[in-house]
Scaffold this active site. Sequence first.
Site, PDB file in Angstrom:
ATOM      1  N   GLU A 155       0.835  -1.206   0.000  1.00  0.00           N
ATOM      2  CA  GLU A 155       0.000   0.000   0.000  1.00  0.00           C
ATOM      3  C   GLU A 155       0.866   1.251   0.000  1.00  0.00           C
ATOM      4  O   GLU A 155       2.002   1.224   0.487  1.00  0.00           O
ATOM      5  CB  GLU A 155      -0.884   0.022   1.254  1.00  0.00           C
ATOM      6  CG  GLU A 155      -2.272  -0.515   1.023  1.00  0.00           C
ATOM      7  CD  GLU A 155      -3.177   0.433   0.232  1.00  0.00           C
ATOM      8  OE1 GLU A 155      -2.663   1.264  -0.525  1.00  0.00           O
ATOM      9  OE2 GLU A 155      -4.401   0.324   0.378  1.00  0.00           O
ATOM     10  N   ASP A 156       0.313   2.329  -0.522  1.00  0.00           N
ATOM     11  CA  ASP A 156       1.038   3.599  -0.435  1.00  0.00           C
ATOM     12  C   ASP A 156       0.833   4.253   0.927  1.00  0.00           C
ATOM     13  O   ASP A 156       1.753   4.844   1.474  1.00  0.00           O
ATOM     14  CB  ASP A 156       0.607   4.549  -1.564  1.00  0.00           C
ATOM     15  CG  ASP A 156      -0.898   4.761  -1.607  1.00  0.00           C
ATOM     16  OD1 ASP A 156      -1.642   3.819  -1.310  1.00  0.00           O
ATOM     17  OD2 ASP A 156      -1.329   5.882  -1.943  1.00  0.00           O
TER      18      ASP A 156
ATOM     19  N   ASP B 167      -4.168   4.826   6.437  1.00  0.00           N
ATOM     20  CA  ASP B 167      -4.781   6.050   6.954  1.00  0.00           C
ATOM     21  C   ASP B 167      -5.803   5.655   8.032  1.00  0.00           C
ATOM     22  O   ASP B 167      -5.416   5.345   9.157  1.00  0.00           O
ATOM     23  CB  ASP B 167      -5.412   6.764   5.749  1.00  0.00           C
ATOM     24  CG  ASP B 167      -5.739   8.221   5.995  1.00  0.00           C
ATOM     25  OD1 ASP B 167      -5.757   8.638   7.155  1.00  0.00           O
ATOM     26  OD2 ASP B 167      -5.981   8.943   5.012  1.00  0.00           O
TER      27      ASP B 167
ATOM     28  N   LYS C  69      -0.069   6.879   8.666  1.00  0.00           N
ATOM     29  CA  LYS C  69      -0.601   8.107   9.276  1.00  0.00           C
ATOM     30  C   LYS C  69      -1.461   7.704  10.470  1.00  0.00           C
ATOM     31  O   LYS C  69      -2.703   7.667  10.404  1.00  0.00           O
ATOM     32  CB  LYS C  69      -1.443   8.840   8.221  1.00  0.00           C
ATOM     33  CG  LYS C  69      -1.667  10.303   8.493  1.00  0.00           C
ATOM     34  CD  LYS C  69      -2.619  10.910   7.480  1.00  0.00           C
ATOM     35  CE  LYS C  69      -1.950  11.637   6.363  1.00  0.00           C
ATOM     36  NZ  LYS C  69      -2.918  12.362   5.492  1.00  0.00           N
TER      37      LYS C  69
ATOM     38  N   PHE D  29      -1.741  16.834   4.024  1.00  0.00           N
ATOM     39  CA  PHE D  29      -2.151  16.341   2.716  1.00  0.00           C
ATOM     40  C   PHE D  29      -0.913  16.033   1.876  1.00  0.00           C
ATOM     41  O   PHE D  29      -0.280  16.930   1.343  1.00  0.00           O
ATOM     42  CB  PHE D  29      -3.039  17.374   2.025  1.00  0.00           C
ATOM     43  CG  PHE D  29      -4.144  16.712   1.273  1.00  0.00           C
ATOM     44  CD1 PHE D  29      -3.865  15.769   0.291  1.00  0.00           C
ATOM     45  CD2 PHE D  29      -5.467  16.998   1.567  1.00  0.00           C
ATOM     46  CE1 PHE D  29      -4.883  15.137  -0.387  1.00  0.00           C
ATOM     47  CE2 PHE D  29      -6.491  16.370   0.887  1.00  0.00           C
ATOM     48  CZ  PHE D  29      -6.197  15.435  -0.087  1.00  0.00           C
ATOM     49  N   VAL D  30      -0.566  14.748   1.789  1.00  0.00           N
ATOM     50  CA  VAL D  30       0.657  14.368   1.077  1.00  0.00           C
ATOM     51  C   VAL D  30       0.331  13.794  -0.303  1.00  0.00           C
ATOM     52  O   VAL D  30      -0.652  13.067  -0.469  1.00  0.00           O
ATOM     53  CB  VAL D  30       1.503  13.365   1.890  1.00  0.00           C
ATOM     54  CG1 VAL D  30       2.077  14.037   3.123  1.00  0.00           C
ATOM     55  CG2 VAL D  30       0.711  12.135   2.287  1.00  0.00           C
TER      56      VAL D  30
ATOM     57  N   ASP E 266      -2.246  10.734  -4.803  1.00  0.00           N
ATOM     58  CA  ASP E 266      -2.903  11.782  -5.600  1.00  0.00           C
ATOM     59  C   ASP E 266      -3.700  12.753  -4.744  1.00  0.00           C
ATOM     60  O   ASP E 266      -4.008  12.495  -3.579  1.00  0.00           O
ATOM     61  CB  ASP E 266      -3.873  11.135  -6.593  1.00  0.00           C
ATOM     62  CG  ASP E 266      -5.152  10.617  -5.903  1.00  0.00           C
ATOM     63  OD1 ASP E 266      -5.034   9.887  -4.899  1.00  0.00           O
ATOM     64  OD2 ASP E 266      -6.254  10.968  -6.354  1.00  0.00           O
TER      65      ASP E 266
ATOM     66  N   ARG F 215       0.272  12.103  -8.935  1.00  0.00           N
ATOM     67  CA  ARG F 215       0.801  10.751  -8.699  1.00  0.00           C
ATOM     68  C   ARG F 215       2.213  10.603  -9.261  1.00  0.00           C
ATOM     69  O   ARG F 215       3.018   9.822  -8.749  1.00  0.00           O
ATOM     70  CB  ARG F 215      -0.096   9.690  -9.360  1.00  0.00           C
ATOM     71  CG  ARG F 215      -1.475   9.543  -8.734  1.00  0.00           C
ATOM     72  CD  ARG F 215      -2.130   8.272  -9.242  1.00  0.00           C
ATOM     73  NE  ARG F 215      -3.575   8.235  -9.053  1.00  0.00           N
ATOM     74  CZ  ARG F 215      -4.178   7.816  -7.931  1.00  0.00           C
ATOM     75  NH1 ARG F 215      -3.468   7.402  -6.921  1.00  0.00           N
ATOM     76  NH2 ARG F 215      -5.493   7.808  -7.857  1.00  0.00           N
TER      77      ARG F 215
HETATM   78  C1  PRP Z   1      -5.911   5.357  -0.542  1.00  0.00           C
HETATM   79  C2  PRP Z   1      -4.702   4.472  -0.304  1.00  0.00           C
HETATM   80  C3  PRP Z   1      -5.265   3.326   0.455  1.00  0.00           C
HETATM   81  C4  PRP Z   1      -6.400   3.935   1.223  1.00  0.00           C
HETATM   82  C5  PRP Z   1      -5.975   4.158   2.623  1.00  0.00           C
HETATM   83  O1  PRP Z   1      -6.580   4.919  -1.666  1.00  0.00           O
HETATM   84  O2  PRP Z   1      -4.114   4.063  -1.509  1.00  0.00           O
HETATM   85  O3  PRP Z   1      -5.754   2.316  -0.405  1.00  0.00           O
HETATM   86  O4  PRP Z   1      -6.706   5.193   0.613  1.00  0.00           O
HETATM   87  O5  PRP Z   1      -6.985   4.770   3.348  1.00  0.00           O
HETATM   88  P1  PRP Z   1      -7.695   4.080   4.598  1.00  0.00           P
HETATM   89  O6  PRP Z   1      -6.597   3.564   5.508  1.00  0.00           O
HETATM   90  O7  PRP Z   1      -8.439   5.256   5.200  1.00  0.00           O
HETATM   91  O8  PRP Z   1      -8.603   3.011   4.116  1.00  0.00           O
HETATM   92  P2  PRP Z   1      -7.663   5.779  -2.451  1.00  0.00           P
HETATM   93  O9  PRP Z   1      -9.029   5.300  -2.061  1.00  0.00           O
HETATM   94  O10 PRP Z   1      -7.368   7.236  -2.267  1.00  0.00           O
HETATM   95  O11 PRP Z   1      -7.425   5.341  -3.957  1.00  0.00           O
HETATM   96  P3  PRP Z   1      -6.101   5.387  -4.857  1.00  0.00           P
HETATM   97  O12 PRP Z   1      -5.151   4.349  -4.295  1.00  0.00           O
HETATM   98  O13 PRP Z   1      -6.586   5.040  -6.214  1.00  0.00           O
HETATM   99  O14 PRP Z   1      -5.524   6.788  -4.767  1.00  0.00           O
END
Ligand code: PRP
Length: 184
Positions: A102-103, A106, A134, A155-156, A162, A168
């Site tokens: 995962e990136d 959160d 985070k 906001f990173v 993104d 991205r």
């Molecule tokens: C982001 C990120 C994780 C998720 C984390 O994805 O890549 O998958 O949010 O958040 P959480 O811990 O609150 O569940 P996003 O839904 O923004 O989609 P993306 O990966 O396409 O940017």
Amino acid sequence: MKSELEKDILKALFTEEELRDRVHELGEAIYDRFRGKKPLFLGILKGSFIFMADLVRACQLDCDIEFMSVSSYGAGTESSGRINITHDIEQDVTGRDIVIVEDILDSGRTLAFLVNYLKAKGAASVIIVTLLDKPARRVKSVEADYAGFMVPDEFVVGYGLDYGQKYRNLPYIGVLKPEVYEGV
Ligand code: PRP
């Protein structure tokens, strides 16, 4: 390098070099953990695509590489946080050692859902590797096995992350200027 993205960046949080060094450390740790086994790296799109590409090259294991896409409803508003699979994993995970990539971790909703989902499908083990963690935003009890960096509640963007599908491809991780998202 010329950039149409940098004007919106308040400050760099992690430089390209810092990212490269940390991803190499993570790759070595995961290599040592899975040496002699054949893990399945599962990137969660879209945010993980750059980290995934760098991590698997920093970790020269015999492995499988898969992706899933999920979307969450209400995650931004702290409402339901329901997770919907928009692209499922293509391989059978029965008996496999899964490395979720995962990136960012959160609220934890996405990863809490995915760990349960993969275990219910018969995975032998599931670990979480996240580039960014985070913890201030966590609502689900989920911890990463490996986290690249702890980040404050800012906001990173960049290196896969993104804002409104933009930034991205910024090669480092930066903090977005508040005026970019304020009043939107
Ligand atoms: C982001 C990120 C994780 C998720 C984390 O994805 O890549 O998958 O949010 O958040 P959480 O811990 O609150 O569940 P996003 O839904 O923004 O989609 P993306 O990966 O396409 O940017």
